[in-house]
Design a protein around this motif. Sequence first.
Motif, short mmCIF file in Angstrom:
data_model
loop_
_atom_site.label_atom_id
_atom_site.label_comp_id
_atom_site.label_asym_id
_atom_site.label_seq_id
_atom_site.Cartn_x
_atom_site.Cartn_y
_atom_site.Cartn_z
N GLN A 73 -24.70 22.92 37.60
CA GLN A 73 -25.23 24.58 37.77
C GLN A 73 -24.96 24.93 36.17
O GLN A 73 -25.68 25.56 35.84
CB GLN A 73 -24.53 24.84 38.52
CG GLN A 73 -24.84 24.28 40.00
CD GLN A 73 -26.32 25.20 40.44
OE1 GLN A 73 -27.18 25.43 40.52
NE2 GLN A 73 -26.87 23.28 40.68
N TYR A 74 -24.46 24.80 35.66
CA TYR A 74 -24.11 25.20 33.18
C TYR A 74 -24.31 24.31 32.77
O TYR A 74 -24.53 24.30 32.05
CB TYR A 74 -22.77 25.68 33.70
CG TYR A 74 -21.57 26.56 34.69
CD1 TYR A 74 -22.03 27.36 34.58
CD2 TYR A 74 -21.04 25.63 35.10
CE1 TYR A 74 -21.34 28.32 35.49
CE2 TYR A 74 -20.02 27.45 36.24
CZ TYR A 74 -20.73 28.21 36.36
OH TYR A 74 -20.32 29.22 36.83
N GLY A 75 -26.52 23.28 33.92
CA GLY A 75 -26.82 22.26 32.12
C GLY A 75 -25.76 21.68 31.76
O GLY A 75 -26.01 20.81 31.01
N ILE A 76 -24.56 21.07 32.46
CA ILE A 76 -23.86 19.85 31.94
C ILE A 76 -23.99 18.97 32.62
O ILE A 76 -23.00 18.60 33.91
CB ILE A 76 -22.00 20.45 32.05
CG1 ILE A 76 -22.43 21.47 30.67
CG2 ILE A 76 -21.21 19.61 31.43
CD1 ILE A 76 -21.40 22.53 31.05
N ALA A 77 -24.65 17.58 31.93
CA ALA A 77 -24.90 16.71 32.97
C ALA A 77 -23.94 15.52 32.08
O ALA A 77 -23.28 14.75 31.41
CB ALA A 77 -25.41 15.76 32.19
N ILE A 78 -22.33 16.15 33.57
CA ILE A 78 -21.49 14.27 33.34
C ILE A 78 -22.08 13.34 34.33
O ILE A 78 -23.15 13.68 35.37
CB ILE A 78 -20.09 15.05 33.77
CG1 ILE A 78 -20.02 15.47 34.92
CG2 ILE A 78 -19.78 16.12 32.18
CD1 ILE A 78 -18.56 15.55 35.32
N ARG A 79 -21.04 12.58 34.65
CA ARG A 79 -21.16 11.01 35.89
C ARG A 79 -19.99 11.30 36.29
O ARG A 79 -18.67 11.49 36.17
CB ARG A 79 -21.38 9.93 34.91
CG ARG A 79 -21.43 8.92 36.35
CD ARG A 79 -22.94 7.43 35.41
NE ARG A 79 -23.61 8.20 35.33
CZ ARG A 79 -25.21 8.13 36.42
NH1 ARG A 79 -24.92 7.04 37.20
NH2 ARG A 79 -25.73 9.22 35.96
N THR A 80 -20.04 10.85 38.16
CA THR A 80 -18.87 11.29 38.66
C THR A 80 -18.72 10.34 39.38
O THR A 80 -20.72 9.55 40.36
CB THR A 80 -19.28 12.98 39.35
OG1 THR A 80 -20.50 12.74 40.17
CG2 THR A 80 -18.80 13.70 38.42
N GLY A 81 -17.90 10.08 40.04
CA GLY A 81 -17.80 8.35 41.08
C GLY A 81 -17.11 7.18 40.51
O GLY A 81 -16.10 7.42 39.11
N HIS A 82 -17.38 5.62 40.78
CA HIS A 82 -16.41 4.48 39.82
C HIS A 82 -17.14 4.25 38.77
O HIS A 82 -15.93 3.09 38.36
CB HIS A 82 -16.40 4.14 41.25
CG HIS A 82 -18.18 3.16 42.01
ND1 HIS A 82 -18.64 2.56 41.13
CD2 HIS A 82 -18.35 3.25 43.50
CE1 HIS A 82 -19.58 2.31 41.87
NE2 HIS A 82 -19.62 2.67 43.16
N HIS A 83 -18.33 4.70 38.36
CA HIS A 83 -18.37 4.35 36.75
C HIS A 83 -18.23 2.53 37.36
O HIS A 83 -18.74 1.83 35.71
CB HIS A 83 -17.19 4.62 36.13
CG HIS A 83 -17.11 6.10 36.10
ND1 HIS A 83 -18.34 6.85 36.15
CD2 HIS A 83 -16.24 6.29 36.42
CE1 HIS A 83 -17.61 7.79 35.75
NE2 HIS A 83 -16.20 7.99 36.43
N CYS A 84 -18.99 1.57 38.12
CA CYS A 84 -19.45 0.23 38.05
C CYS A 84 -18.10 0.02 38.06
O CYS A 84 -17.78 -1.33 37.39
CB CYS A 84 -20.49 -0.37 38.02
SG CYS A 84 -22.26 0.84 38.59
#
Lengths: 423, 153
Positions: free
Chosen positions: A370-381
């Motif tokens: 919502q603040y325009g910040i793209a990160i990845r969340t999860g187990h990252h394969c």
Amino acid sequence: MTTVADTSNKTSFEPATHGFDVARVRQDFPILHQSVHGHPLVYFDNAASAQKPQAVIDAVKRFYETDNANIHRGVHKLSVRATESYERARIRARDLLGARHQEEIIFVRGASEAVNLVAQTFGRANVTSGDEIVVSHMEHHSNIVPWQILCQQTGAVLRVAPVNDQGELIFEEYEKLLSPRTKLVAMTHVSNAIGTIVPIRDVIEKAHKVGAKVLVDGAQAVPHLSVNVKELDCDFYTFSGHKFFGPTGVGILFGKKDILEHMPPYQGGGEMIRSVTFEETTYNDLPHRFEAGTPNIAGGVGLGAIIDYVNALGFGNIAAYEHELLAYATAALEAVPEVRLVGTAANKVAVISFVVDGVHPHDVGTILDQYGIAIRTGHHCAQPLMARFQVPATCRASLAFYNTRQEVDALVAGIRQVVKVFG
Amino acid sequence: MGDLDDLYQELILDHNKSPRNRGELENATCKAAGHNPLCGDRVTVFATIEDGIIKEITFDGAGCAISTASASLMTESLKGKTLEEAKALFKGFHGLVTEETEETEDGPGLGKLAVFSGVCKYPARVKCATLAWHTVHAALSENGDTVTTEDDE
């Protein structure tokens, strides 16, 4: 809800590290100049897929506009030009990896396909029941599952070299796993989930002492580090184009010539043959023997363009800039009391995994978006690694040379908002 | 940030922080486990059914705020309902989080569950909200297998 401090007005600035002008570099990446949910895009998901400079976009576009035709065997002008562009990219990749011969460079769809190729050709031909394959605890699933499949097919055993609490390979434990039964060591050069740089040269040296071959998964290394397969003396090395600021659907497998020459083919089809009758087929020379069917020609051309682009920036400049950016980001995140870093290896690339106390990574990711910040969340394969650190998932900010301190500040401000929402 | 407030409403944050009906149900007559392979969320739903009525219902597991709050609020709204009513609620809830439709007069009263209406604007999070519901659906259908959210398109 309050808004995160608008970082676009800040005048603070990026130190001009070793002549690396990040503001100018950012101009080369059109996608970075947009707003997401009313905020300047902060793209910190580079380890999943990196952005492409105009030079790559133009090369792909130009290929389709002027040179597009199928490669090899064509006698007409367009086919000749397409072949030249594609084969030029192979030479670029050879030089990028410091390989001796262009026949050692095989175009694949990406690192996953490369690992599968080696498992099903070299592996099927050389690994038998009771043999062992060694991986590390921090592998991406794509450097685990193909070996599990091979083990099921052959009766070989998969052995796992552990990592310590910092997320570093425990080298003595790795050494203990090696024996004459070890046929192959398949290890990542850099962890996609936590950024650890593995001392891969030592890993390779030890493996060779017991007669094992070594495949290095370089998908996360090539975007950050200068790699030389001759110096590493690895038997196979692979990376994906799209994580290296190039197109999707193209990647490189390096294999030592004398090993590739003795490997059975992977997929059958056009291009990989010399002659076909219904009684017998003879296979093509390297590297085409492993390149059945029409490849991703435009992707290959784009890959050639990105290698030129990155070479012009200089790996030394990139590494120095990223090193400072990583130190800055690590300190900034550590200063947030609710943040705990996952993976704190002494030797890392600019990939930072973290959890926020009491907040699931998916909630962190949604709020940051919502603040325009793209990160990845999860187990990252990398589920085994998540299990090792006893977390179901993490937040991962993976940085590239076009990211800035200002963007790190926006991330930290965003995390403070997350804490506030869930406080 | 109006959008964000729509998603993380007070009631959701509250149920995330203090989930209701959490834990194993000893005399459960049915149970099922659910898994969202994308984020690793896991939930197990336990229920006691008597004469076609859900007498007791609990859940256990770990997940994000949306999936935890959804499981918690789900157990509250299903307790005391008939199996038919539960099915209708499942359908109504699914519609609520997957489409931007308003609750209709003749549909089941979703009550507090309406707090999840913001989820439909976050396609990546729909599966978080529906995990517990898919799981209870499996439990009530006496399908003890682990369900996943992967057919939830």
